[in-house]
Design a protein around this motif. Structure first.
Motif, PDB file in Angstrom:
ATOM      1  N   SER A 165       0.844  -1.197   0.000  1.00 18.47           N
ATOM      2  CA  SER A 165       0.000   0.000   0.000  1.00 18.47           C
ATOM      3  C   SER A 165       0.878   1.244   0.000  1.00 18.47           C
ATOM      4  CB  SER A 165      -0.899   0.019   1.236  1.00 18.47           C
ATOM      5  OG  SER A 165      -1.766  -1.089   1.232  1.00 18.47           O
ATOM      6  N   SER A 166       0.466   2.253  -0.750  1.00 16.91           N
ATOM      7  CA  SER A 166       1.286   3.462  -0.868  1.00 16.91           C
ATOM      8  C   SER A 166       1.417   4.200   0.454  1.00 16.91           C
ATOM      9  CB  SER A 166       0.698   4.390  -1.933  1.00 16.91           C
ATOM     10  OG  SER A 166      -0.603   4.819  -1.577  1.00 16.91           O
ATOM     11  N   PHE A 167       0.442   4.045   1.364  1.00 19.94           N
ATOM     12  CA  PHE A 167       0.533   4.766   2.639  1.00 19.94           C
ATOM     13  C   PHE A 167       1.705   4.277   3.488  1.00 19.94           C
ATOM     14  CE2 PHE A 167      -1.859   1.108   4.224  1.00 19.94           C
ATOM     15  CZ  PHE A 167      -1.395   0.956   5.523  1.00 19.94           C
ATOM     16  N   ARG A 168       2.228   3.090   3.149  1.00 17.64           N
ATOM     17  CA  ARG A 168       3.418   2.605   3.863  1.00 17.64           C
ATOM     18  C   ARG A 168       4.602   3.567   3.687  1.00 17.64           C
ATOM     19  NH1 ARG A 168       1.589  -0.726   7.624  1.00 17.64           N
ATOM     20  NH2 ARG A 168       0.528  -2.583   6.796  1.00 17.64           N
ATOM     21  N   ALA A 169       4.634   4.237   2.552  1.00 18.87           N
ATOM     22  CA  ALA A 169       5.724   5.197   2.315  1.00 18.87           C
ATOM     23  C   ALA A 169       5.690   6.306   3.355  1.00 18.87           C
ATOM     24  CB  ALA A 169       5.611   5.769   0.904  1.00 18.87           C
ATOM     25  N   SER A 170       4.499   6.807   3.653  1.00 15.83           N
ATOM     26  CA  SER A 170       4.364   7.866   4.663  1.00 15.83           C
ATOM     27  C   SER A 170       4.770   7.364   6.040  1.00 15.83           C
ATOM     28  CB  SER A 170       2.920   8.374   4.698  1.00 15.83           C
ATOM     29  OG  SER A 170       2.567   8.958   3.469  1.00 15.83           O
ATOM     30  N   GLN A 171       4.420   6.108   6.343  1.00 17.05           N
ATOM     31  CA  GLN A 171       4.820   5.547   7.631  1.00 17.05           C
ATOM     32  C   GLN A 171       6.335   5.463   7.761  1.00 17.05           C
ATOM     33  OE1 GLN A 171       2.456   1.830   7.451  1.00 17.05           O
ATOM     34  NE2 GLN A 171       1.405   2.546   9.305  1.00 17.05           N
ATOM     35  N   VAL A 172       6.978   5.000   6.703  1.00 17.56           N
ATOM     36  CA  VAL A 172       8.440   4.883   6.727  1.00 17.56           C
ATOM     37  C   VAL A 172       9.082   6.266   6.891  1.00 17.56           C
ATOM     38  CG1 VAL A 172      10.480   4.275   5.363  1.00 17.56           C
ATOM     39  CG2 VAL A 172       8.493   2.753   5.386  1.00 17.56           C
ATOM     40  N   MET A 173       8.580   7.256   6.149  1.00 20.58           N
ATOM     41  CA  MET A 173       9.124   8.612   6.257  1.00 20.58           C
ATOM     42  C   MET A 173       8.964   9.160   7.673  1.00 20.58           C
ATOM     43  SD  MET A 173      10.476   9.387   3.361  1.00 20.58           S
ATOM     44  CE  MET A 173      10.410   9.280   1.570  1.00 20.58           C
ATOM     45  N   ASP A 174       7.808   8.887   8.297  1.00 18.61           N
ATOM     46  CA  ASP A 174       7.592   9.356   9.667  1.00 18.61           C
ATOM     47  C   ASP A 174       8.612   8.753  10.629  1.00 18.61           C
ATOM     48  OD1 ASP A 174       5.510  11.021   9.081  1.00 18.61           O
ATOM     49  OD2 ASP A 174       3.925   9.636   9.715  1.00 18.61           O
ATOM     50  N   TRP A 175       8.867   7.446  10.465  1.00 18.86           N
ATOM     51  CA  TRP A 175       9.852   6.802  11.333  1.00 18.86           C
ATOM     52  C   TRP A 175      11.235   7.433  11.169  1.00 18.86           C
ATOM     53  CZ3 TRP A 175       9.038   3.985  15.414  1.00 18.86           C
ATOM     54  CH2 TRP A 175       7.896   3.200  15.534  1.00 18.86           C
ATOM     55  N   ILE A 176      11.614   7.681   9.929  1.00 18.20           N
ATOM     56  CA  ILE A 176      12.959   8.205   9.662  1.00 18.20           C
ATOM     57  C   ILE A 176      13.091   9.656  10.109  1.00 18.20           C
ATOM     58  CG2 ILE A 176      14.605   8.826   7.845  1.00 18.20           C
ATOM     59  CD1 ILE A 176      13.572   6.384   6.258  1.00 18.20           C
ATOM     60  N   ILE A 198      13.503  17.835  -0.749  1.00 15.89           N
ATOM     61  CA  ILE A 198      13.151  16.877   0.295  1.00 15.89           C
ATOM     62  C   ILE A 198      13.171  17.529   1.673  1.00 15.89           C
ATOM     63  CG2 ILE A 198      13.848  14.744   1.470  1.00 15.89           C
ATOM     64  CD1 ILE A 198      14.823  13.680  -1.229  1.00 15.89           C
ATOM     65  N   ILE A 199      14.223  18.269   1.990  1.00 18.12           N
ATOM     66  CA  ILE A 199      14.344  18.830   3.342  1.00 18.12           C
ATOM     67  C   ILE A 199      13.281  19.895   3.604  1.00 18.12           C
ATOM     68  CG2 ILE A 199      15.959  20.757   2.940  1.00 18.12           C
ATOM     69  CD1 ILE A 199      17.513  19.709   5.416  1.00 18.12           C
ATOM     70  N   ASN A 200      12.768  20.488   2.535  1.00 22.13           N
ATOM     71  CA  ASN A 200      11.718  21.503   2.641  1.00 22.13           C
ATOM     72  C   ASN A 200      10.332  20.875   2.806  1.00 22.13           C
ATOM     73  OD1 ASN A 200       9.929  23.532   0.346  1.00 22.13           O
ATOM     74  ND2 ASN A 200      10.509  24.218   2.384  1.00 22.13           N
ATOM     75  N   SER A 201      10.207  19.589   2.528  1.00 18.58           N
ATOM     76  CA  SER A 201       8.896  18.936   2.517  1.00 18.58           C
ATOM     77  C   SER A 201       8.375  18.669   3.921  1.00 18.58           C
ATOM     78  CB  SER A 201       8.981  17.610   1.755  1.00 18.58           C
ATOM     79  OG  SER A 201       9.390  17.831   0.419  1.00 18.58           O
ATOM     80  N   LYS A 202       7.042  18.698   4.061  1.00 20.03           N
ATOM     81  CA  LYS A 202       6.411  18.493   5.366  1.00 20.03           C
ATOM     82  C   LYS A 202       6.645  17.087   5.891  1.00 20.03           C
ATOM     83  CE  LYS A 202       2.834  22.035   4.924  1.00 20.03           C
ATOM     84  NZ  LYS A 202       1.374  22.321   4.876  1.00 20.03           N
ATOM     85  N   TYR A 203       6.737  16.099   5.013  1.00 17.33           N
ATOM     86  CA  TYR A 203       6.966  14.736   5.466  1.00 17.33           C
ATOM     87  C   TYR A 203       8.387  14.531   5.968  1.00 17.33           C
ATOM     88  CZ  TYR A 203       9.470  13.834   1.079  1.00 17.33           C
ATOM     89  OH  TYR A 203      10.364  13.884   0.033  1.00 17.33           O
ATOM     90  N   SER A 204       9.282  15.448   5.579  1.00 17.26           N
ATOM     91  CA  SER A 204      10.689  15.357   5.980  1.00 17.26           C
ATOM     92  C   SER A 204      10.941  16.306   7.155  1.00 17.26           C
ATOM     93  CB  SER A 204      11.577  15.680   4.774  1.00 17.26           C
ATOM     94  OG  SER A 204      12.935  15.688   5.126  1.00 17.26           O
ATOM     95  N   LEU A 205      11.923  17.183   7.055  1.00 11.09           N
ATOM     96  CA  LEU A 205      12.278  18.069   8.168  1.00 11.09           C
ATOM     97  C   LEU A 205      11.580  19.417   8.119  1.00 11.09           C
ATOM     98  CD1 LEU A 205      16.101  17.275   8.500  1.00 11.09           C
ATOM     99  CD2 LEU A 205      14.162  16.253   9.703  1.00 11.09           C
ATOM    100  N   ASN A 206      10.874  19.692   7.005  1.00 11.79           N
ATOM    101  CA  ASN A 206      10.041  20.893   6.904  1.00 11.79           C
ATOM    102  C   ASN A 206      10.830  22.176   7.202  1.00 11.79           C
ATOM    103  OD1 ASN A 206       7.616  22.202   6.353  1.00 11.79           O
ATOM    104  ND2 ASN A 206       6.929  22.118   8.492  1.00 11.79           N
ATOM    105  N   ILE A 207      12.050  22.247   6.702  1.00 15.34           N
ATOM    106  CA  ILE A 207      12.854  23.465   6.848  1.00 15.34           C
ATOM    107  C   ILE A 207      12.527  24.391   5.684  1.00 15.34           C
ATOM    108  CG2 ILE A 207      15.196  24.425   6.864  1.00 15.34           C
ATOM    109  CD1 ILE A 207      16.119  21.891   8.266  1.00 15.34           C
TER     110      ILE A 207
END
Length: 344
Positions: free
Chosen positions: A22-33, A173-182
């Motif tokens: 499922s594609s939502f697994r990607a969001s879960q993995v990003m949250d963990w990292i 990536i670093i600017n993205s909300k799923y990442s560090l949102n800088i």
């Protein structure tokens, strides 16, 4: 195997779908990292073991190994030496301010620009860093200081515009909300002046700060310090910066390393004022870090103050960079070079 830090959220969702997940697994993995600083797939407990097995078979989380860390006497600067999977080492600097923590990341292993005042270029360039390898420096440093990084400066070893695609993806990536949102306005990219890439960067209309290592208002003197001047004149760089300002409505910062008897006289200050007058810009005067591979010496305090006065009187916003980390070899490439020499 792939470094999962090189993947943005859409790329990871696509991978999940192709591998019957499922594609939502990607969001879960990003949250963990990115949210939980979890860098082993087996520790991501809300993800099924079968999915974790697939992740382990196809990916690694490319956090580099911490080799050395130095802290300045004032405890406001930390310098980390990191080793990647292939054995290459780079350095990362964290500077602590009242307004938050800033990080200076490397974008290449070594550098091929040849600037005489910079230790990172002494042995040339080894390779580019991937977007994930640049990002990993921020993740690793945050964990070391146990605090959030709020500002990112692409000003460590390497020329960011010589590694254009990886650097742009890192910013994305670093600017993205799923990442560090800088926020992009908290990101500064420093370049020695690769004109076509400045134009290309302008056309992307990012809201980052562009910083130009100028260091002289005269091509002949700049050439003695920066071989890139053989290819791009000061005029062409200034024209590219004006294009950047027009496209982004962002102020450009000019870095000016003051070298005793080379570029620090009142005459140079007046010439620089004439070049920059009327531009949406800022000048950052840098008392140069002395590097043993050259004979450049730091300008005197009187010359620095006079230079600042002349630029300010011309209506050009000018500051003197606060010296941080000089007691821990915080200038670009110094720690890495010392480490490599110790291994010979």
């Amino acid at each position: 195997m792939y470094n999962i830090l090189d993947f943005n959220i859409d790329e990871l969702k696509t991978w999940m779908k192709k591998n019957n997940e499922s594609s939502f697994r990607a969001s879960q993995v990003m949250d963990w990292i990115y949210k939980n600083n979890t860098w082993k797939f087996d520790n991501m407990k809300n993800i099924a073991k079968s999915t974790r097995d697939k992740l382990n078979e196809n990916f690694y989380i490319g956090i580099p190994e911490l080799v050395q860390v130095y802290e300045s006497k004032k405890r406001d600067t930390l310098k980390f030496l990191y080793k990647y999977r292939d054995g290459n080492v780079i350095e990362t600097v964290v500077m602590k301010y009242d307004r938050g923590n800033s990080i200076c990341v490397s974008t290449q292993v070594g550098c091929r620009m040849g600037c005489r005042f910079c230790a990172s270029t002494v042995n040339g360039m080894v390779r580019n860093l991937t977007s994930g390898e640049i990002l990993a420096q921020v993740l690793a440093a945050q964990k070391e200081i146990d605090d959030r990084i709020s500002n990112v400066v692409l000003m460590g070893s390497g020329e960011p515009l010589d590694n254009f695609e990886n650097v742009i993806k890192f910013i994305e990536i670093i600017n993205s909300k799923y990442s560090l949102n800088i926020g992009q306005r908290h990101i500064t990219l420093s370049t020695c002046g690769i004109v076509p890439k400045i134009i290309e960067l302008a056309d992307k209309n990012l809201q980052i700060t562009l910083a130009i290592s100028l260091h002289s208002p005269e091509d002949e003197v700049r050439l003695k310090m920066m071989p890139i001047s053989n290819k791009y004149s000061i005029k062409s760089i200034i024209d590219a910066c004006k294009y950047y300002i027009d496209k982004t409505d962002r102020r450009v910062s000019f870095e000016y390393a003051l070298v005793k008897g080379v570029n620090d006289s009142d005459i140079f200050a007046k010439k620089l004022s004439n070049i920059l007058k009327g531009m949406l810009c800022h000048v950052n005067l840098i008392p140069i870090n002395e590097v043993r591979e050259n004979d450049f010496k730091k300008s005197s305090k009187d010359n620095i103050k006079s230079f600042l006065h002349i630029l300010s009187q011309s209506g050009i916003e000018t500051t003197i960079r606060k010296e941080m980390g000089s007691d821990i070899n915080a200038a670009c490439g110094q720690l890495r070079r010392s480490y490599l020499e110790s291994k010979k």
